[in-house]
Design a protein around this motif. Sequence first.
Motif, PDB file in Angstrom:
ATOM      1  N   UNK A 171       0.829  -1.205   0.000  1.00 30.32           N
ATOM      2  CA  UNK A 171       0.000   0.000   0.000  1.00 30.32           C
ATOM      3  C   UNK A 171       0.865   1.257   0.000  1.00 30.32           C
ATOM      4  N   UNK A 172       1.992   1.208   0.728  1.00 26.53           N
ATOM      5  CA  UNK A 172       2.902   2.355   0.749  1.00 26.53           C
ATOM      6  C   UNK A 172       3.530   2.580  -0.616  1.00 26.53           C
ATOM      7  N   UNK A 173       3.858   1.493  -1.306  1.00 18.92           N
ATOM      8  CA  UNK A 173       4.416   1.604  -2.653  1.00 18.92           C
ATOM      9  C   UNK A 173       3.399   2.239  -3.609  1.00 18.92           C
ATOM     10  N   UNK A 174       2.110   1.932  -3.374  1.00 13.01           N
ATOM     11  CA  UNK A 174       1.052   2.496  -4.216  1.00 13.01           C
ATOM     12  C   UNK A 174       0.744   3.947  -3.900  1.00 13.01           C
ATOM     13  N   UNK A 175       1.399   4.504  -2.886  1.00 13.81           N
ATOM     14  CA  UNK A 175       1.258   5.922  -2.601  1.00 13.81           C
ATOM     15  C   UNK A 175       0.432   6.281  -1.386  1.00 13.81           C
ATOM     16  N   UNK A 176      -0.027   5.305  -0.619  1.00 14.17           N
ATOM     17  CA  UNK A 176      -0.813   5.612   0.573  1.00 14.17           C
ATOM     18  C   UNK A 176       0.098   6.052   1.711  1.00 14.17           C
ATOM     19  N   UNK A 177      -0.340   7.066   2.453  1.00 11.62           N
ATOM     20  CA  UNK A 177       0.413   7.467   3.634  1.00 11.62           C
ATOM     21  C   UNK A 177      -0.031   6.619   4.826  1.00 11.62           C
ATOM     22  N   UNK A 181      -3.107   3.902   4.845  1.00 12.79           N
ATOM     23  CA  UNK A 181      -2.876   2.480   5.096  1.00 12.79           C
ATOM     24  C   UNK A 181      -3.765   1.987   6.235  1.00 12.79           C
ATOM     25  N   UNK A 182      -3.841   2.791   7.281  1.00 12.18           N
ATOM     26  CA  UNK A 182      -4.617   2.380   8.446  1.00 12.18           C
ATOM     27  C   UNK A 182      -6.110   2.268   8.125  1.00 12.18           C
ATOM     28  N   UNK A 183      -6.683   3.312   7.534  1.00 15.88           N
ATOM     29  CA  UNK A 183      -8.128   3.339   7.323  1.00 15.88           C
ATOM     30  C   UNK A 183      -8.579   2.519   6.113  1.00 15.88           C
ATOM     31  N   UNK A 184      -7.711   2.366   5.104  1.00 13.87           N
ATOM     32  CA  UNK A 184      -8.127   1.666   3.884  1.00 13.87           C
ATOM     33  C   UNK A 184      -7.639   0.218   3.810  1.00 13.87           C
ATOM     34  N   UNK A 185      -6.640  -0.117   4.615  1.00 16.21           N
ATOM     35  CA  UNK A 185      -6.110  -1.485   4.589  1.00 16.21           C
ATOM     36  C   UNK A 185      -6.320  -2.182   5.935  1.00 16.21           C
ATOM     37  N   UNK A 186      -5.816  -1.580   6.995  1.00 18.11           N
ATOM     38  CA  UNK A 186      -5.807  -2.237   8.304  1.00 18.11           C
ATOM     39  C   UNK A 186      -7.218  -2.384   8.875  1.00 18.11           C
ATOM     40  N   UNK A 187      -7.978  -1.304   8.883  1.00 13.53           N
ATOM     41  CA  UNK A 187      -9.315  -1.347   9.486  1.00 13.53           C
ATOM     42  C   UNK A 187     -10.235  -2.350   8.794  1.00 13.53           C
ATOM     43  N   UNK A 188     -10.335  -2.355   7.448  1.00 14.37           N
ATOM     44  CA  UNK A 188     -11.211  -3.352   6.810  1.00 14.37           C
ATOM     45  C   UNK A 188     -10.806  -4.799   7.085  1.00 14.37           C
ATOM     46  N   UNK A 189      -9.513  -5.044   7.261  1.00 19.00           N
ATOM     47  CA  UNK A 189      -9.052  -6.399   7.520  1.00 19.00           C
ATOM     48  C   UNK A 189      -9.148  -6.788   8.995  1.00 19.00           C
ATOM     49  N   UNK A 190      -9.556  -5.851   9.826  1.00 20.27           N
ATOM     50  CA  UNK A 190      -9.631  -6.096  11.278  1.00 20.27           C
ATOM     51  C   UNK A 190     -11.068  -6.141  11.769  1.00 20.27           C
ATOM     52  N   UNK A 191     -11.992  -6.500  10.896  1.00 19.88           N
ATOM     53  CA  UNK A 191     -13.404  -6.477  11.271  1.00 19.88           C
ATOM     54  C   UNK A 191     -13.704  -7.410  12.445  1.00 19.88           C
ATOM     55  N   UNK A 192     -13.029  -8.552  12.513  1.00 16.39           N
ATOM     56  CA  UNK A 192     -13.305  -9.515  13.589  1.00 16.39           C
ATOM     57  C   UNK A 192     -12.914  -8.952  14.950  1.00 16.39           C
ATOM     58  N   UNK A 193     -11.703  -8.420  15.062  1.00 17.27           N
ATOM     59  CA  UNK A 193     -11.260  -7.889  16.349  1.00 17.27           C
ATOM     60  C   UNK A 193     -12.024  -6.630  16.705  1.00 17.27           C
ATOM     61  N   UNK A 194     -12.390  -5.824  15.717  1.00 19.39           N
ATOM     62  CA  UNK A 194     -13.160  -4.613  15.985  1.00 19.39           C
ATOM     63  C   UNK A 194     -14.548  -4.977  16.501  1.00 19.39           C
ATOM     64  N   UNK A 195     -15.189  -5.981  15.886  1.00 17.70           N
ATOM     65  CA  UNK A 195     -16.508  -6.425  16.348  1.00 17.70           C
ATOM     66  C   UNK A 195     -16.429  -6.955  17.778  1.00 17.70           C
ATOM     67  N   UNK A 196     -15.346  -7.643  18.090  1.00 14.78           N
ATOM     68  CA  UNK A 196     -15.163  -8.150  19.446  1.00 14.78           C
ATOM     69  C   UNK A 196     -15.028  -7.014  20.441  1.00 14.78           C
ATOM     70  N   UNK A 197     -14.237  -6.002  20.078  1.00 13.17           N
ATOM     71  CA  UNK A 197     -14.068  -4.854  20.958  1.00 13.17           C
ATOM     72  C   UNK A 197     -15.364  -4.063  21.111  1.00 13.17           C
ATOM     73  N   UNK A 198     -16.145  -3.982  20.034  1.00 15.07           N
ATOM     74  CA  UNK A 198     -17.447  -3.313  20.112  1.00 15.07           C
ATOM     75  C   UNK A 198     -18.319  -4.006  21.149  1.00 15.07           C
ATOM     76  N   UNK A 199     -18.306  -5.334  21.134  1.00 18.39           N
ATOM     77  CA  UNK A 199     -19.101  -6.083  22.108  1.00 18.39           C
ATOM     78  C   UNK A 199     -18.608  -5.823  23.526  1.00 18.39           C
ATOM     79  N   UNK A 200     -17.303  -5.891  23.739  1.00 20.60           N
ATOM     80  CA  UNK A 200     -16.745  -5.657  25.077  1.00 20.60           C
ATOM     81  C   UNK A 200     -17.110  -4.267  25.586  1.00 20.60           C
ATOM     82  N   UNK A 201     -16.865  -3.261  24.758  1.00 17.89           N
ATOM     83  CA  UNK A 201     -17.108  -1.888  25.180  1.00 17.89           C
ATOM     84  C   UNK A 201     -18.603  -1.605  25.346  1.00 17.89           C
ATOM     85  N   UNK A 202     -19.418  -2.119  24.433  1.00 19.99           N
ATOM     86  CA  UNK A 202     -20.857  -1.854  24.496  1.00 19.99           C
ATOM     87  C   UNK A 202     -21.464  -2.438  25.770  1.00 19.99           C
TER      88      UNK A 202
END
Length: 288
Positions: A171-177, A181-202
């Motif tokens: 992603x960095x080679x393609x020009x992403x800062x 990288x975080x919002x367009x690559x990392x976050x979409x690929x982290x849906x499982x852990x994010x959903x888990x954290x949503x449950x814990x926090x909620x």
Amino acid sequence: MKPTKAYRAFQVVNVIILLIVVAITLYPVLYLVAQSFSSQKYIYAGEVGIIPKGFNVDTYKTVMSDSQFWTGYKNTILYTVVGTAINIFMTMMFAYPLSKKKLIGHKFFTQFAVITMYFSGGLIPNYLLVNSMHMKNSIWAIVIPGAISTFNLMIMKTSFEQMPKELEEAAAVDGLNTYGIFFRIVVPLSSAIIATMVLFYAVGNWNSWFGPMLYLDDKQLQPVTLYLRNLIASASAVTNADAGSDMQQISSNIKSTTMVLTVLPIVCVYPFVQKYFVTGVMLGAVKE
């Protein structure tokens, strides 16, 4: 391959053990539900099991006819939604840099976060801090002080560390800062852990009552958990009321009723995130 007799025996024993665990887990829940719908005389006599006796909904009517109950529910939903959104955003923004060992001061910031799991400023300093920042009697007194859970932070950090570095490098080679990288690559690929954290926090935000009790004097701002807690305290003080009075009925099964009303929304939401729960916990709990 055909299952061996030993494997079949294991399956039978395993099923029996799991059924016992399910029964042990479900019994208290069914007992609470049954007690909340039972008449006071059967509760006093200790005759209520997992089936209601003397079925009535007087306590539910008493609680739910109060406009303050619905005001508290509205506030709880607001605090849960806003608080969870802040929790997730702040935890991700802190966990992602901590997952990069090349970060300057990586060890210091990690230790700084871990220390907060064992030491805190204390109740009085926290209260004075919130009050001095003019957050008392506002939503921010509820959602800001506990914006990041260190335990959840460490789980999410470990999950980010396990993500293939080649994806970010490509992603960095393609020009992403970094933010791209975080919002367009990392976050979409982290849906499982994010959903888990949503449950814990909620769940934590939904069940919270101690913070609101400290910081919210205005009853119109109090969540339903604090309303129900105050109702339990009031009902517990009623010991010599008439047998037919509303308060005597409430004092008999108010605890069961309040537990049912409080846990019901979480029980309804959990099945929708269950498929992410196990995956998310495993991703964040095992480090290669």
